[in-house]
Design a protein around this motif. Structure first.
Motif, short mmCIF file in Angstrom:
data_model
loop_
_atom_site.label_atom_id
_atom_site.label_comp_id
_atom_site.label_asym_id
_atom_site.label_seq_id
_atom_site.Cartn_x
_atom_site.Cartn_y
_atom_site.Cartn_z
N UNK A 28 0.85 -1.18 0.00
CA UNK A 28 0.00 0.00 0.00
C UNK A 28 0.89 1.23 0.00
N UNK A 29 0.28 2.42 0.00
CA UNK A 29 1.06 3.65 0.09
C UNK A 29 1.81 3.69 1.41
N UNK B 3 5.89 4.14 1.95
CA UNK B 3 6.51 5.08 2.90
C UNK B 3 7.42 4.33 3.86
N UNK B 4 6.98 3.16 4.31
CA UNK B 4 7.78 2.33 5.20
C UNK B 4 9.12 1.99 4.54
N UNK B 5 9.08 1.59 3.27
CA UNK B 5 10.30 1.22 2.56
C UNK B 5 11.24 2.42 2.39
N UNK C 255 5.22 6.41 9.99
CA UNK C 255 4.93 5.00 9.80
C UNK C 255 3.44 4.75 9.93
N UNK C 256 3.01 3.58 9.51
CA UNK C 256 1.59 3.24 9.61
C UNK C 256 1.47 1.78 9.95
N UNK C 257 0.61 1.44 10.90
CA UNK C 257 0.40 0.06 11.27
C UNK C 257 -0.27 -0.70 10.14
#
Length: 259
Positions: A79-80, A84-86, A253-255
């Motif tokens: 996902x987006x 962002x995590x990467x 970050x996002x869970x």
């Protein structure tokens, strides 16, 4: 005679440049990006169920599915938020491995392993199955500890010193997942513990209680330095601080949930 047009080199040239860029990455950063990218694609395209990568203790203990202890750190969402995590994983790992751990691959690998071991132990109590956000927060936390006064850009252009970046990211995780971000919190705790035991304490004249094991040096073909504080001597030095870079845009970050 009709001459054949020379083959187009645009695609191959771009591919070669990407290959050269990727092969030039430091060892640990290259592994983290490659492993996370591959596992995320495999799970995101449903080639393998995502829960096969998650840390569930029953199959680990009863069926010896030991890969779960590692793979849960290396998978995110397709996902987006996963993108962002990467990006954050790449930026902060690259900065640490090139600057604080320049020429000390074994020490950087040990930092990552230490954080993964501690997060795995902590996750036992809350049954947290995916710790990729924790791994990211451990890197961000150590990065911010060495750049405490550097101004960073956050969501909607908000600026603040880097020391507050881990807390801002955990707050965003809390808002997005609607619950306490255990994985991110464990990553923050692990990096703080590592920094205190290997940097703060030795810089105050104490011992380094978590020196890089000799086995890790052997794996990376490096030799332990004679000074027991040497693996982190440059990090603990107050006379020669790491040069700080101006600015530094960051996201959050996002869970994520697998399966």
């Amino acid at each position: 005679m009709v001459r054949q047009a020379p083959p187009s080199r645009g695609m191959s040239s771009d591919g070669a440049q990407i290959a050269r860029w990727f092969s030039a990455l430091p060892v640990c950063t290259r592994f983290l990006i490659e492993a996370t990218g591959v596992l995320t694609l495999v799970c995101g395209l449903h080639l393998l169920p995502g829960h096969y990568m998650a840390l569930y203790w029953q199959p680990v203990m009863r069926q010896f599915q030991l890969w779960r202890i590692v793979t849960n750190f290396l998978v995110t969402g397709l996902t987006i938020g996963g993108v962002i995590h990467m990006v954050l994983l790449y930026r902060h790992s690259l900065a640490l491995e090139k600057e604080e751990y320049g020429g000390r691959t074994a020490d950087y690998a040990w930092f990552i392993m230490f954080c993964m071991i501690l997060m795995t132990c902590l996750s036992w109590f809350t049954s947290t199955p995916v710790l990729s956000d924790g791994l990211l927060l451990s890197l961000v936390t150590l990065w911010s500890l060495h750049r405490a006064d550097q101004i960073v850009n956050f969501f909607l252009g908000i600026q603040f010193p880097a020391r507050y970046l881990p807390y801002a990211m955990m707050t965003m995780d809390f808002l997005f997942i609607g619950g306490f971000p255990y994985a991110a919190f464990y990553g923050w705790m692990s990096a703080q513990a590592y920094y205190y035991l290997s940097v703060d304490l030795p810089s105050q004249g104490g011992l380094n209680y978590i020196p890089t094991p000799q086995l890790v040096y052997r794996v990376f073909g490096q030799v332990r330095r004679n000074d027991p504080h040497a693996p982190n001597a440059r990090m603990a030095s107050t006379n020669n601080p790491i040069p700080q870079r101006p600015g530094g845009g960051n996201f959050w970050g996002q869970g994520r949930r697998l399966g």
